[in-house]
Design a protein around this motif. Structure first.
Motif, mmCIF file in Angstrom:
data_model
loop_
_atom_site.group_PDB
_atom_site.id
_atom_site.type_symbol
_atom_site.label_atom_id
_atom_site.label_comp_id
_atom_site.label_asym_id
_atom_site.label_seq_id
_atom_site.Cartn_x
_atom_site.Cartn_y
_atom_site.Cartn_z
ATOM 1 N N SER A 181 58.810 44.199 85.064
ATOM 2 C CA SER A 181 59.423 43.433 86.056
ATOM 3 C C SER A 181 60.960 43.179 85.551
ATOM 4 O O SER A 181 61.741 43.066 86.368
ATOM 5 N N LYS A 182 61.059 42.787 84.554
ATOM 6 C CA LYS A 182 62.449 42.570 84.003
ATOM 7 C C LYS A 182 63.436 43.783 83.859
ATOM 8 O O LYS A 182 64.516 43.521 84.450
ATOM 9 N N CYS A 183 62.881 44.800 83.594
ATOM 10 C CA CYS A 183 63.698 46.019 83.862
ATOM 11 C C CYS A 183 64.020 46.264 85.257
ATOM 12 O O CYS A 183 64.963 46.674 85.344
ATOM 13 N N ILE A 184 62.922 46.139 86.069
ATOM 14 C CA ILE A 184 63.178 46.402 87.532
ATOM 15 C C ILE A 184 64.223 45.490 88.181
ATOM 16 O O ILE A 184 65.342 45.655 88.858
ATOM 17 N N LYS A 185 64.237 44.338 87.566
ATOM 18 C CA LYS A 185 65.180 43.174 88.143
ATOM 19 C C LYS A 185 66.708 43.426 87.429
ATOM 20 O O LYS A 185 67.528 42.950 88.104
ATOM 21 N N SER A 186 66.604 43.996 86.339
ATOM 22 C CA SER A 186 68.001 44.241 85.824
ATOM 23 C C SER A 186 68.601 45.512 86.578
ATOM 24 O O SER A 186 69.802 45.673 86.310
ATOM 25 N N ILE A 187 67.893 46.295 87.106
ATOM 26 C CA ILE A 187 68.606 47.301 88.025
ATOM 27 C C ILE A 187 69.521 47.001 89.231
ATOM 28 O O ILE A 187 68.854 45.877 89.941
ATOM 29 N N LYS A 188 70.625 47.241 89.210
ATOM 30 C CA LYS A 188 71.566 46.579 90.161
ATOM 31 C C LYS A 188 71.345 47.500 91.405
ATOM 32 O O LYS A 188 71.679 48.723 91.269
ATOM 33 N N LEU A 189 70.758 47.092 92.518
ATOM 34 C CA LEU A 189 70.628 47.960 93.881
ATOM 35 C C LEU A 189 72.066 47.967 94.464
ATOM 36 O O LEU A 189 72.537 47.197 95.064
#
Length: 189
Positions: A181-189
């Motif tokens: 979840s932390k990795c997904i949230k760190s990705i800037k869309l």
């Protein structure tokens, strides 16, 4: 050939076949159609009456219009998904065989309306409803097969699928899900 608007993949043959149909349109009508495609990109059920009224010259049957819209939708969605710059899209469309004016019209519509369509795609991609989770904890002191166990077991039911894990394994699962979840949230869309 590999194309950036396709994410480094080749363009499908059916799209290449539609280029001749698209080339029969004027570049102005093509731009108007592309704007409509971008405006309806989130709709599952495309209303072809809009496109029929835009074209309205008798050269195209309904199946031609559907194929033309499908080809343009494929090109524009691929370009949006792969976040292609307009200059690259224009160049690649000309490499595919689009006339220069048509490639320019499609690219102009893409440039002018891509942000709204990109935002809509972002809202609808990778979204899943929250799972239904039920759980209970059982303490197993002794087993007829294994003897003394003295261990807690967590019985999970996730969306109707039962699963039993030890507390230690559940801790590992929770920590891995938190890291993901932390990795997904760190990705800037």
């Amino acid at each position: 050939m590999r194309f950036r608007f396709r994410g480094g993949e080749d363009c499908p043959d059916w799209v290449l076949a539609e280029i001749s149909t698209i080339s029969k349109l004027s570049s102005i009508k093509l731009k108007l159609i592309c704007v409509q495609v971008l405006n309806h990109i989130e709709d599952e059920d495309i209303k072809y009456e809009v496109f029929t009224k835009l074209i309205d010259n008798g050269l195209f049957s309904l199946s031609d219009i559907k194929a033309l819209v499908a080809g343009l939708t494929f090109i524009l969605q691929s370009a949006l998904r792969n976040d292609v710059e307009s200059s690259s899209l224009d160049s690649e469309l000309q490499q595919l065989g689009f006339p220069k004016e048509h490639a320019g019209a499609l690219t102009k519509a893409y440039t002018d309306h891509s942000q709204k369509a990109r935002d809509l795609l972002r809202k609808t991609s990778l979204r899943h409803p929250s799972p239904s989770i039920q759980w209970t904890i059982d303490y197993v002191a002794h087993s007829s097969k294994y003897g003394a166990i003295d261990e807690s077991l967590v019985n999970l039911t996730i969306n109707g699928t039962p699963c039993t894990v030890t507390v230690a394994k559940l801790d590992v699962i929770i920590n891995e899900l938190k890291a993901a979840s932390k990795c997904i949230k760190s990705i800037k869309l």
